[in-house]
Design an enzyme around this catalytic site. Structure first.
Site, PDB file in Angstrom:
ATOM      1  N   HIS A 218     -39.448  19.457  63.205  1.00  0.00           N
ATOM      2  CA  HIS A 218     -39.071  18.169  63.829  1.00  0.00           C
ATOM      3  C   HIS A 218     -39.762  17.965  65.159  1.00  0.00           C
ATOM      4  CE1 HIS A 218     -35.103  17.806  61.333  1.00  0.00           C
ATOM      5  NE2 HIS A 218     -36.181  17.557  60.631  1.00  0.00           N
TER       6      HIS A 218
ATOM      7  N   GLY B 169     -26.767  27.542  61.475  1.00  0.00           N
ATOM      8  CA  GLY B 169     -26.454  26.535  62.494  1.00  0.00           C
ATOM      9  C   GLY B 169     -26.899  25.134  62.174  1.00  0.00           C
TER      10      GLY B 169
HETATM   11  N1  APR Z   1     -22.718  28.950  66.007  1.00  0.00           N
HETATM   12  C1  APR Z   1     -23.061  28.624  64.731  1.00  0.00           C
HETATM   13  N2  APR Z   1     -23.033  27.360  64.244  1.00  0.00           N
HETATM   14  C2  APR Z   1     -22.648  26.394  65.105  1.00  0.00           C
HETATM   15  C3  APR Z   1     -22.273  26.646  66.438  1.00  0.00           C
HETATM   16  C4  APR Z   1     -22.325  27.999  66.877  1.00  0.00           C
HETATM   17  N3  APR Z   1     -21.973  28.348  68.119  1.00  0.00           N
HETATM   18  N4  APR Z   1     -21.913  25.462  67.012  1.00  0.00           N
HETATM   19  C5  APR Z   1     -22.074  24.505  66.073  1.00  0.00           C
HETATM   20  N5  APR Z   1     -22.504  25.062  64.922  1.00  0.00           N
HETATM   21  C6  APR Z   1     -22.814  24.394  63.648  1.00  0.00           C
HETATM   22  C7  APR Z   1     -21.920  23.204  63.343  1.00  0.00           C
HETATM   23  O1  APR Z   1     -20.780  23.644  62.617  1.00  0.00           O
HETATM   24  C8  APR Z   1     -22.848  22.350  62.483  1.00  0.00           C
HETATM   25  O2  APR Z   1     -22.718  22.680  61.101  1.00  0.00           O
HETATM   26  O3  APR Z   1     -24.121  23.876  63.775  1.00  0.00           O
HETATM   27  C9  APR Z   1     -24.255  22.723  62.959  1.00  0.00           C
HETATM   28  C10 APR Z   1     -24.902  21.632  63.806  1.00  0.00           C
HETATM   29  O4  APR Z   1     -25.092  20.515  62.979  1.00  0.00           O
HETATM   30  P1  APR Z   1     -25.829  19.225  63.581  1.00  0.00           P
HETATM   31  O5  APR Z   1     -25.246  18.905  64.913  1.00  0.00           O
HETATM   32  O6  APR Z   1     -25.821  18.196  62.486  1.00  0.00           O
HETATM   33  O7  APR Z   1     -27.318  19.717  63.864  1.00  0.00           O
HETATM   34  P2  APR Z   1     -28.486  19.931  62.803  1.00  0.00           P
HETATM   35  O8  APR Z   1     -27.952  20.362  61.488  1.00  0.00           O
HETATM   36  O9  APR Z   1     -29.491  20.799  63.463  1.00  0.00           O
HETATM   37  O10 APR Z   1     -29.106  18.451  62.670  1.00  0.00           O
HETATM   38  C11 APR Z   1     -30.254  18.345  61.840  1.00  0.00           C
HETATM   39  O11 APR Z   1     -30.449  16.038  62.449  1.00  0.00           O
HETATM   40  O12 APR Z   1     -30.185  14.573  64.121  1.00  0.00           O
HETATM   41  C12 APR Z   1     -31.137  15.220  63.394  1.00  0.00           C
HETATM   42  O13 APR Z   1     -33.312  15.825  63.999  1.00  0.00           O
HETATM   43  C13 APR Z   1     -31.978  16.112  64.271  1.00  0.00           C
HETATM   44  O14 APR Z   1     -32.788  18.334  63.797  1.00  0.00           O
HETATM   45  C14 APR Z   1     -31.641  17.511  63.781  1.00  0.00           C
HETATM   46  C15 APR Z   1     -31.145  17.268  62.373  1.00  0.00           C
END
Ligand code: APR
Length: 236
Positions: A113, A180
Site C-alpha cells: 500500500h 493484525g
Molecule cells: N495486536 C494484534 N492485533 C490488533 C491489535 C494488537 N495490539 N490491535 C488491533 N488489532 C487488530 C484488530 O482486531 C483488527 O482486526 O488489527 C486489525 C486492524 O484492522 P484495520 O484497522 O482494518 O487495519 P488493516 O486490516 O490493516 O486495514 C487494511 O485498509 O484502510 C485500509 O489501506 C488501509 O492498509 C489498510 C487496509
C-alpha cells in the site's frame, strides 16, 4: 524445517502497540476522516491540502522517538534472518505504510500500500524518499516540467504495488500467517484463500478472530501471540 516457503501478511494491528492508530478499531483513523476524503484519488483531487495534512500528521509520527518497532516486528525480522540462513524462503507482505518492519530489520518486504516516508511523482510514477511534510508546493525533479508530488500511498481504487509478486509468493507458500489485519480490504483479504487453495497451512495472529477459515488462530496482542508463535516455530 517444517515449512520452507513462509509468507506473512501484516496489517495495522501489528503496529498498534507501537502507538500507531489502526483504521477500524475504537478511535481508528477512519473515525476522524471518511476514507473518501483522505484515501481516494477523488478526495485528493477535491481537497489536496486536507490529504497532504492527513499524511503529514501520520508521517511526522514516525519521527517521534516513542514510536519504535515492537516485539512482534522484531521477532519477524529474527525469523526471516534465521529461516533464510537455513535455506528457507520468506516474504513479508505489509499493508502498513509505517516504517517499522524496515526499522526492525526485515529485508524481504513488499509494501503493497506504499509508504509514508516516500513521495510519488504524479506524472512519472517515480517514488522518492520523503521524511518531512509534503505540500502542493513541492515538485519533482524527474520531469521536464516539474510535476506536483503526492503521498506515495496506494488509495482505494488504485492498484497495490507488486501485486503479481504477492500472488506469486502466496500461491507457492506452505505457511501463510496473517497478522493484525481485519481482512476487510481486497486484494490482501483474498491472499489467505489463495494460500489455502494452494495447500498452505494458514494461521491468524490477531487481537480478535476475523474468520473461521484459518487452519489455526491465536488471539491476543501481537506482542504476545506473534512472539509466541514465531518463537515456537524457530525452536522446531
Ligand atoms: N495486536 C494484534 N492485533 C490488533 C491489535 C494488537 N495490539 N490491535 C488491533 N488489532 C487488530 C484488530 O482486531 C483488527 O482486526 O488489527 C486489525 C486492524 O484492522 P484495520 O484497522 O482494518 O487495519 P488493516 O486490516 O490493516 O486495514 C487494511 O485498509 O484502510 C485500509 O489501506 C488501509 O492498509 C489498510 C487496509
Amino acid at each position: 524445517m517444517e515449512f520452507k516457503r513462509v509468507v506473512v501478511l501484516t496489517g495495522a494491528g501489528i503496529s498498534a502497540e507501537s502507538g500507531i492508530r489502526t483504521f477500524r478499531d475504537q478511535n481508528g483513523l477512519w473515525e476522524d476522516h471518511p476514507v473518501e476524503d483522505v484515501a481516494t484519488p477523488e478526495g485528493f483531487q477535491r481537497n489536496p491540502n486536507l490529504v497532504y495534512q492527513f499524511y503529514n500528521m501520520r508521517r511526522a509520527q514516525l519521527l517521534d522517538a516513542s514510536v519504535v518497532p515492537n516485539a512482534a516486528h522484531q521477532i519477524l525480522a529474527e525469523f526471516e534472518a534465521e529461516h533464510i540462513a537455513r535455506g528457507g524462503h520468506f516474504t513479508l507482505i505489509t499493508q502498513n505504510v509505517d516504517n517499522l518492519h524496515q526499522r526492525a530489520g526485515n529485508q524481504r518486504i513488499i509494501a503493497m500500500h506504499g509508504q509514508l516516508q516516500s513521495a510519488l511523482c504524479s506524472v512519472s510514477g517515480l517514488s522518492i524518499p520523503w521524511t518531512n511534510d509534503l505540500t502542493a508546493e513541492h515538485h519533482c525533479q524527474c520531469c521536464e516540467t516539474p510535476s506536483s508530488l503526492r503521498p506515495d500511498i496506494v488509495w482505494f481504487g488504485e492498484v497495490p504495488y507488486q501485486l503479481d509478486d504477492c500472488f506469486e509468493v502466496v500461491s507457492k507458500a506452505d505457511l501463510f500467517v496473517s497478522i493484525g489485519t481485519s481482512g476487510k480490504v481486497y486484494p490482501a483479504a483474498g491472499f489467505m484463500q489463495v494460500a489455502q487453495e494452494s495447500g498452505a497451512e494458514t494461521v491468524e495472529l490477531n487481537l480478535e478472530k476475523t474468520s473461521s477459515a484459518f487452519d489455526q488462530g491465536y488471539y491476543g496482542p501481537a506482542t504476545e501471540v506473534v512472539v509466541d508463535f514465531f518463537s515456537r516455530l524457530m525452536q522446531r
